[in-house]
Write a protein that holds these residues in place. Structure first.
Motif, PDB file in Angstrom:
ATOM      1  N   ILE A 118     -33.956   1.554  28.143  1.00  0.00           N
ATOM      2  CA  ILE A 118     -32.727   1.585  27.345  1.00  0.00           C
ATOM      3  C   ILE A 118     -32.599   0.323  26.498  1.00  0.00           C
ATOM      4  CG2 ILE A 118     -30.211   1.540  27.474  1.00  0.00           C
ATOM      5  CD1 ILE A 118     -30.369   3.358  29.879  1.00  0.00           C
ATOM      6  N   ILE A 119     -32.801  -0.845  27.126  1.00  0.00           N
ATOM      7  CA  ILE A 119     -32.692  -2.109  26.384  1.00  0.00           C
ATOM      8  C   ILE A 119     -33.753  -2.177  25.292  1.00  0.00           C
ATOM      9  CG2 ILE A 119     -32.805  -4.619  26.566  1.00  0.00           C
ATOM     10  CD1 ILE A 119     -31.818  -4.343  29.448  1.00  0.00           C
ATOM     11  N   GLY A 120     -34.987  -1.820  25.650  1.00  0.00           N
ATOM     12  CA  GLY A 120     -36.082  -1.907  24.685  1.00  0.00           C
ATOM     13  C   GLY A 120     -35.921  -0.972  23.510  1.00  0.00           C
ATOM     14  N   VAL A 121     -35.459   0.260  23.771  1.00  0.00           N
ATOM     15  CA  VAL A 121     -35.279   1.224  22.685  1.00  0.00           C
ATOM     16  C   VAL A 121     -34.177   0.752  21.728  1.00  0.00           C
ATOM     17  CG1 VAL A 121     -34.455   3.547  22.150  1.00  0.00           C
ATOM     18  CG2 VAL A 121     -36.201   3.215  23.904  1.00  0.00           C
ATOM     19  N   ILE A 122     -33.085   0.251  22.266  1.00  0.00           N
ATOM     20  CA  ILE A 122     -31.983  -0.214  21.411  1.00  0.00           C
ATOM     21  C   ILE A 122     -32.432  -1.390  20.550  1.00  0.00           C
ATOM     22  CG2 ILE A 122     -29.706  -1.293  21.418  1.00  0.00           C
ATOM     23  CD1 ILE A 122     -29.069   0.357  23.914  1.00  0.00           C
ATOM     24  N   ILE A 123     -33.050  -2.393  21.186  1.00  0.00           N
ATOM     25  CA  ILE A 123     -33.468  -3.578  20.428  1.00  0.00           C
ATOM     26  C   ILE A 123     -34.605  -3.242  19.471  1.00  0.00           C
ATOM     27  CG2 ILE A 123     -34.481  -5.877  20.639  1.00  0.00           C
ATOM     28  CD1 ILE A 123     -32.903  -6.258  23.174  1.00  0.00           C
ATOM     29  N   GLY A 124     -35.533  -2.393  19.901  1.00  0.00           N
ATOM     30  CA  GLY A 124     -36.618  -2.003  19.004  1.00  0.00           C
ATOM     31  C   GLY A 124     -36.126  -1.218  17.805  1.00  0.00           C
ATOM     32  N   ALA A 125     -35.116  -0.350  18.018  1.00  0.00           N
ATOM     33  CA  ALA A 125     -34.550   0.398  16.894  1.00  0.00           C
ATOM     34  C   ALA A 125     -33.833  -0.538  15.925  1.00  0.00           C
ATOM     35  CB  ALA A 125     -33.575   1.455  17.421  1.00  0.00           C
ATOM     36  N   ILE A 126     -33.125  -1.527  16.447  1.00  0.00           N
ATOM     37  CA  ILE A 126     -32.458  -2.503  15.578  1.00  0.00           C
ATOM     38  C   ILE A 126     -33.485  -3.283  14.778  1.00  0.00           C
ATOM     39  CG2 ILE A 126     -31.057  -4.609  15.574  1.00  0.00           C
ATOM     40  CD1 ILE A 126     -29.610  -3.500  18.029  1.00  0.00           C
ATOM     41  N   ALA A 127     -34.571  -3.689  15.437  1.00  0.00           N
ATOM     42  CA  ALA A 127     -35.608  -4.457  14.746  1.00  0.00           C
ATOM     43  C   ALA A 127     -36.309  -3.624  13.680  1.00  0.00           C
ATOM     44  CB  ALA A 127     -36.627  -4.971  15.752  1.00  0.00           C
ATOM     45  N   GLY A 128     -36.564  -2.354  13.984  1.00  0.00           N
ATOM     46  CA  GLY A 128     -37.319  -1.533  13.061  1.00  0.00           C
ATOM     47  C   GLY A 128     -36.516  -0.963  11.917  1.00  0.00           C
ATOM     48  N   TYR A 129     -35.196  -0.853  12.085  1.00  0.00           N
ATOM     49  CA  TYR A 129     -34.407  -0.184  11.060  1.00  0.00           C
ATOM     50  C   TYR A 129     -33.189  -0.996  10.639  1.00  0.00           C
ATOM     51  CZ  TYR A 129     -33.371   4.061   8.433  1.00  0.00           C
ATOM     52  OH  TYR A 129     -33.193   4.968   7.440  1.00  0.00           O
ATOM     53  N   GLY A 130     -33.108  -2.237  11.092  1.00  0.00           N
ATOM     54  CA  GLY A 130     -31.935  -3.046  10.786  1.00  0.00           C
ATOM     55  C   GLY A 130     -32.118  -4.032   9.667  1.00  0.00           C
ATOM     56  N   ALA A 132     -34.626  -7.021   7.404  1.00  0.00           N
ATOM     57  CA  ALA A 132     -35.486  -8.175   7.665  1.00  0.00           C
ATOM     58  C   ALA A 132     -34.831  -9.183   8.605  1.00  0.00           C
ATOM     59  CB  ALA A 132     -35.857  -8.852   6.342  1.00  0.00           C
ATOM     60  N   LEU A 133     -33.535  -9.448   8.415  1.00  0.00           N
ATOM     61  CA  LEU A 133     -32.845 -10.432   9.250  1.00  0.00           C
ATOM     62  C   LEU A 133     -32.821  -9.984  10.710  1.00  0.00           C
ATOM     63  CD1 LEU A 133     -31.215 -13.017   9.532  1.00  0.00           C
ATOM     64  CD2 LEU A 133     -29.148 -11.702   8.984  1.00  0.00           C
ATOM     65  N   ALA A 134     -32.441  -8.723  10.939  1.00  0.00           N
ATOM     66  CA  ALA A 134     -32.411  -8.205  12.310  1.00  0.00           C
ATOM     67  C   ALA A 134     -33.804  -8.218  12.925  1.00  0.00           C
ATOM     68  CB  ALA A 134     -31.847  -6.785  12.324  1.00  0.00           C
ATOM     69  N   ASP A 135     -34.817  -7.897  12.127  1.00  0.00           N
ATOM     70  CA  ASP A 135     -36.187  -7.896  12.630  1.00  0.00           C
ATOM     71  C   ASP A 135     -36.626  -9.303  13.016  1.00  0.00           C
ATOM     72  OD1 ASP A 135     -38.727  -6.928  13.270  1.00  0.00           O
ATOM     73  OD2 ASP A 135     -39.468  -7.352  11.253  1.00  0.00           O
ATOM     74  N   ASN A 136     -36.285 -10.294  12.204  1.00  0.00           N
ATOM     75  CA  ASN A 136     -36.665 -11.674  12.508  1.00  0.00           C
ATOM     76  C   ASN A 136     -35.979 -12.178  13.778  1.00  0.00           C
ATOM     77  OD1 ASN A 136     -38.408 -12.000  10.328  1.00  0.00           O
ATOM     78  ND2 ASN A 136     -36.751 -12.607   8.944  1.00  0.00           N
ATOM     79  N   ILE A 137     -34.697 -11.893  13.909  1.00  0.00           N
ATOM     80  CA  ILE A 137     -33.961 -12.374  15.088  1.00  0.00           C
ATOM     81  C   ILE A 137     -34.482 -11.727  16.360  1.00  0.00           C
ATOM     82  CG2 ILE A 137     -31.705 -12.429  16.208  1.00  0.00           C
ATOM     83  CD1 ILE A 137     -30.443 -12.653  13.435  1.00  0.00           C
ATOM     84  N   THR A 138     -34.569 -10.387  16.355  1.00  0.00           N
ATOM     85  CA  THR A 138     -35.043  -9.699  17.553  1.00  0.00           C
ATOM     86  C   THR A 138     -36.504 -10.029  17.838  1.00  0.00           C
ATOM     87  OG1 THR A 138     -35.548  -7.750  16.188  1.00  0.00           O
ATOM     88  CG2 THR A 138     -33.418  -7.798  17.318  1.00  0.00           C
ATOM     89  N   GLY A 139     -37.285 -10.219  16.787  1.00  0.00           N
ATOM     90  CA  GLY A 139     -38.689 -10.577  16.982  1.00  0.00           C
ATOM     91  C   GLY A 139     -38.853 -11.911  17.681  1.00  0.00           C
ATOM     92  N   ARG A 140     -38.010 -12.890  17.312  1.00  0.00           N
ATOM     93  CA  ARG A 140     -38.085 -14.196  17.967  1.00  0.00           C
ATOM     94  C   ARG A 140     -37.657 -14.098  19.433  1.00  0.00           C
ATOM     95  NH1 ARG A 140     -39.740 -14.141  13.713  1.00  0.00           N
ATOM     96  NH2 ARG A 140     -41.445 -13.473  15.054  1.00  0.00           N
ATOM     97  N   ILE A 141     -36.627 -13.285  19.693  1.00  0.00           N
ATOM     98  CA  ILE A 141     -36.175 -13.102  21.082  1.00  0.00           C
ATOM     99  C   ILE A 141     -37.284 -12.469  21.914  1.00  0.00           C
ATOM    100  CG2 ILE A 141     -34.533 -11.897  22.567  1.00  0.00           C
ATOM    101  CD1 ILE A 141     -32.489 -12.126  20.311  1.00  0.00           C
TER     102      ILE A 141
END
Length: 330
Positions: A118-130, A132-141
């Motif tokens: 559940i956590i991974g799908v939510i964060i991965g969806a935010i990173a993939g479709y949110g 560049a900024l969302a991708d950079n933040i979640t990617g660093r986390i």
């Protein structure tokens, strides 16, 4: 003569139609099941996984003893008709504790994997479709969490959280007398769930992120955008359902990984605590007698090894079965 030719042509036409109908009735799932059952190792893994689930569900009911029951007249005994796998250092039936340990391992694997997915799908969806900024933040986390060894991070979380949680439960019991908090052994499982889920979700997040990046360029996504479908509906109705396929295969491997991590934490004394049955704490409790009572360590260790190996066999088989390009058979 012409009638016989016409009859033959009608018969051949009927055969062709029947063949086409048979081809049309084939489906991805039927083909996948056929490939899965055609792989000998995956069938072995499936049998082992089914036996594990049966042990987890019904083991405590078919076990000859409870996991805490002691036979003080038969302490550390070899296997016998009364105790099929022998007894441990304080007279508890090893076979019964292995069955109860199967329930512990299965609960940890299912709940840990469920939470981390559940956590991974939510964060991965935010990173993939949110963006560049969302991708950079979640990617660093994700990079930060994955840079720390999983066992070490899970151990740190368990050590840091367990004492405050237990103290909180004891205070609630002292204040309210609520019977749920009288025995805090279930909190061991809760802490293990949280610690293992925290170290497991980045893999799912990266997987979903990569799937969404590859799918968002597909023509059906562009078509949905062109007719005015909102970004949220595209993500929920098109991207996530199509990206979730590889997660199903990864789930299987996560079950075995969670079992090994739980046993490792219990072996270190910071996971599931005695008298609760866990294959890890069974190994830890008897490791000192390995040289003269080796079966006390060998039985839970071999059980864990066989179960994780079987689940990995099943995961490999699912990967081959759900991959249409795979033609490998074992």
């Amino acid at each position: 003569m012409s009638e016989s030719r016409e009859t033959e042509s009608n018969a051949s036409l009927g055969e062709e139609i029947a063949k086409e109908g048979a081809l049309q009735t084939r489906s991805l799932w039927k083909d996948a099941v056929g490939r899965l059952l055609g792989n000998r190792l995956s069938v072995i893994g499936l049998v082992i996984t089914i036996l594990l689930l049966i042990a987890a569900l019904f083991g405590p009911y078919i076990a000859p003893y409870t996991y805490t029951e002691q036979d003080l007249l038969n302490v550390a005994k070899m296997p016998s008709p009364a105790h099929w796998l022998g007894t441990d250092e304080i007279g508890r039936d090893l076979f019964s504790r292995v069955l109860w340990g199967a329930r512990t391992a299965t609960l940890v694997a299912i709940f840990t994997t469920f939470i981390s997915v559940i956590i991974g799908v939510i964060i991965g969806a935010i990173a993939g479709y949110g963006g560049a900024l969302a991708d950079n933040i979640t990617g660093r986390i994700i990079d930060i969490v994955m840079s720390v060894p999983g066992l070490l991070l899970a151990a740190l979380i368990a050590v840091s959280i367990k004492e405050p949680v237990v103290s909180w439960a004891e205070n609630i019991y002292d204040t309210t007398g609520f019977p749920l908090f009288a025995d805090t052994t279930w909190l061991d499982l809760l802490v293990v769930f949280g610690g293992l889920a925290f170290v497991s979700w980045p893999g799912y997040a990266r997987l979903i992120r990569g799937q969404i990046f590859s799918l968002r360029e597909e023509q059906y996504i562009e078509a949905a955008k062109s007719v005015g479908v909102s970004e949220l509906k595209i993500a929920l109705r098109h991207l996530l359902p199509n990206a979730i396929g590889p997660v199903i295969v990864t789930l299987t491997f996560s079950f075995s990984s969670a079992m090994v991590l739980e046993s490792s934490l219990s072996y270190l004394g910071i996971g599931v605590q005695p008298p609760q049955a866990s294959w890890g704490n069974m190994i830890a409790s008897n490791i000192g007698s390995w040289s003269y009572r080796p079966w006390l360590v060998a039985v839970p260790a071999l059980t864990l090894a066989i179960v994780t190996l079987g689940i990995n066999f099943l995961g490999d088989g699912l990967n081959d079965a759900l991959n249409p390009r795979s033609k490998r058979s074992i």
